[in-house]
Design a protein around this motif. Structure first.
Motif, PDB file in Angstrom:
ATOM      1  N   THR A 123      -8.759   9.047 -56.357  1.00 35.64           N
ATOM      2  CA  THR A 123      -9.639   8.992 -55.197  1.00 35.64           C
ATOM      3  C   THR A 123     -10.179  10.385 -54.893  1.00 35.64           C
ATOM      4  O   THR A 123      -9.552  11.386 -55.251  1.00 35.64           O
ATOM      5  N   ASP A 124     -11.302  10.431 -54.209  1.00 43.13           N
ATOM      6  CA  ASP A 124     -11.857  11.711 -53.782  1.00 43.13           C
ATOM      7  C   ASP A 124     -11.389  12.076 -52.382  1.00 43.13           C
ATOM      8  O   ASP A 124     -11.678  13.164 -51.886  1.00 43.13           O
ATOM      9  N   ASP A 125     -10.645  11.169 -51.715  1.00 39.72           N
ATOM     10  CA  ASP A 125     -10.133  11.451 -50.376  1.00 39.72           C
ATOM     11  C   ASP A 125      -8.838  10.665 -50.173  1.00 39.72           C
ATOM     12  O   ASP A 125      -8.858   9.507 -49.729  1.00 39.72           O
ATOM     13  N   PHE A 126      -7.729  11.296 -50.499  1.00 33.83           N
ATOM     14  CA  PHE A 126      -6.430  10.632 -50.437  1.00 33.83           C
ATOM     15  C   PHE A 126      -6.153  10.068 -49.053  1.00 33.83           C
ATOM     16  O   PHE A 126      -5.783   8.894 -48.899  1.00 33.83           O
ATOM     17  N   TRP A 127      -6.275  10.889 -48.003  1.00 34.55           N
ATOM     18  CA  TRP A 127      -5.874  10.465 -46.666  1.00 34.55           C
ATOM     19  C   TRP A 127      -6.749   9.334 -46.131  1.00 34.55           C
ATOM     20  O   TRP A 127      -6.255   8.441 -45.437  1.00 34.55           O
ATOM     21  N   ARG A 128      -8.023   9.325 -46.456  1.00 34.95           N
ATOM     22  CA  ARG A 128      -8.899   8.211 -46.055  1.00 34.95           C
ATOM     23  C   ARG A 128      -8.364   6.907 -46.629  1.00 34.95           C
ATOM     24  O   ARG A 128      -8.183   5.922 -45.906  1.00 34.95           O
ATOM     25  N   ASP A 129      -8.091   6.904 -47.932  1.00 33.66           N
ATOM     26  CA  ASP A 129      -7.648   5.673 -48.592  1.00 33.66           C
ATOM     27  C   ASP A 129      -6.216   5.306 -48.209  1.00 33.66           C
ATOM     28  O   ASP A 129      -5.909   4.124 -48.021  1.00 33.66           O
ATOM     29  N   TYR A 130      -5.364   6.288 -48.061  1.00 30.00           N
ATOM     30  CA  TYR A 130      -3.984   6.020 -47.646  1.00 30.00           C
ATOM     31  C   TYR A 130      -3.967   5.332 -46.278  1.00 30.00           C
ATOM     32  O   TYR A 130      -3.295   4.316 -46.088  1.00 30.00           O
TER      33      TYR A 130
ATOM     34  N   GLU B 249       6.630   8.331 -50.091  1.00 32.37           N
ATOM     35  CA  GLU B 249       5.864   9.108 -49.121  1.00 32.37           C
ATOM     36  C   GLU B 249       4.831   9.987 -49.829  1.00 32.37           C
ATOM     37  O   GLU B 249       5.074  10.459 -50.945  1.00 32.37           O
ATOM     38  N   PRO B 250       3.695  10.245 -49.178  1.00 28.78           N
ATOM     39  CA  PRO B 250       2.710  11.157 -49.763  1.00 28.78           C
ATOM     40  C   PRO B 250       3.332  12.523 -50.026  1.00 28.78           C
ATOM     41  O   PRO B 250       4.165  12.996 -49.255  1.00 28.78           O
ATOM     42  N   ALA B 251       2.913  13.119 -51.136  1.00 25.67           N
ATOM     43  CA  ALA B 251       3.435  14.433 -51.513  1.00 25.67           C
ATOM     44  C   ALA B 251       2.336  15.261 -52.149  1.00 25.67           C
ATOM     45  O   ALA B 251       1.446  14.730 -52.815  1.00 25.67           O
ATOM     46  N   LYS B 252       2.420  16.553 -51.926  1.00 24.57           N
ATOM     47  CA  LYS B 252       1.537  17.504 -52.601  1.00 24.57           C
ATOM     48  C   LYS B 252       2.239  17.919 -53.876  1.00 24.57           C
ATOM     49  O   LYS B 252       3.342  18.449 -53.848  1.00 24.57           O
ATOM     50  N   GLU B 253       1.605  17.671 -55.000  1.00 25.47           N
ATOM     51  CA  GLU B 253       2.141  18.064 -56.300  1.00 25.47           C
ATOM     52  C   GLU B 253       1.171  19.049 -56.931  1.00 25.47           C
ATOM     53  O   GLU B 253       0.055  19.226 -56.434  1.00 25.47           O
TER      54      GLU B 253
ATOM     55  N   VAL C 288      -0.380  12.673 -53.837  1.00 25.58           N
ATOM     56  CA  VAL C 288      -0.043  11.401 -54.472  1.00 25.58           C
ATOM     57  C   VAL C 288       0.947  10.608 -53.618  1.00 25.58           C
ATOM     58  O   VAL C 288       1.750  11.185 -52.888  1.00 25.58           O
ATOM     59  N   SER C 289       0.863   9.305 -53.729  1.00 26.87           N
ATOM     60  CA  SER C 289       1.841   8.389 -53.155  1.00 26.87           C
ATOM     61  C   SER C 289       1.857   7.136 -54.027  1.00 26.87           C
ATOM     62  O   SER C 289       0.886   6.849 -54.733  1.00 26.87           O
TER      63      SER C 289
ATOM     64  N   LEU D 100      -1.563   6.410 -56.051  1.00 23.66           N
ATOM     65  CA  LEU D 100      -2.833   6.764 -55.422  1.00 23.66           C
ATOM     66  C   LEU D 100      -2.878   8.282 -55.476  1.00 23.66           C
ATOM     67  O   LEU D 100      -1.988   8.944 -54.922  1.00 23.66           O
ATOM     68  N   ILE D 101      -3.885   8.840 -56.152  1.00 19.97           N
ATOM     69  CA  ILE D 101      -3.920  10.279 -56.414  1.00 19.97           C
ATOM     70  C   ILE D 101      -5.278  10.867 -56.070  1.00 19.97           C
ATOM     71  O   ILE D 101      -6.305  10.344 -56.485  1.00 19.97           O
TER      72      ILE D 101
END
Length: 130
Positions: A82-89, A102-106, A111-112, A124-125
């Protein structure tokens, strides 16, 4: 030589149920729904703008039925960029999608992991911008 993946078959228990989930919940596009026989349809869905498609394949026998939701043996099976993780999450969460990690910064991005309606695991990345 140039190659690319065109589509992946995903076992489902019901065509219409799967179409509703992928189009209404995940906002995929229905690309094709062609009746092939009394029991078989050629159903393709895809995230907007993607060149790789999912072929929703209704399980045709007991062995296939047993693999629905378990095609990768319980591992993450599909990776949705995705181009916007938080929007889609937030959108998916509001629509009842179950996130199991849980969402994580890698190093590679945010990603989650979520389950689809059959239990398949997806990442979801939002990849790190290069």
């Amino acid at each position: 030589m140039k190659q690319q993946l065109g589509q992946l078959a995903l076992l489902v228990s019901d065509y219409d149920e799967a179409i509703r989930y992928f189009t209404d919940v995940l906002d995929f596009e229905l690309l094709e729904d062609t009746v092939m026989s009394e029991s078989k349809r050629w159903v393709r869905v895809s995230p907007p703008g993607s060149s790789c498609h999912l072929l929703l394949a209704k399980a045709a026998n007991e062995a296939q039925q047993q693999q629905i939701g378990f095609q990768a043996g319980g591992r993450v099976f599909l990776f949705l960029y995705t181009d916007d993780f938080w929007r889609d999450y937030r959108k998916y969460t509001s629509r009842g999608v179950e996130f199991v990690r849980e969402p994580a910064k890698e190093a590679y991005g945010t990603v989650s992991v979520f389950k689809d309606l059959y239990g398949n695991l997806w990442d979801l990345i939002e990849p790190v911008k290069q």
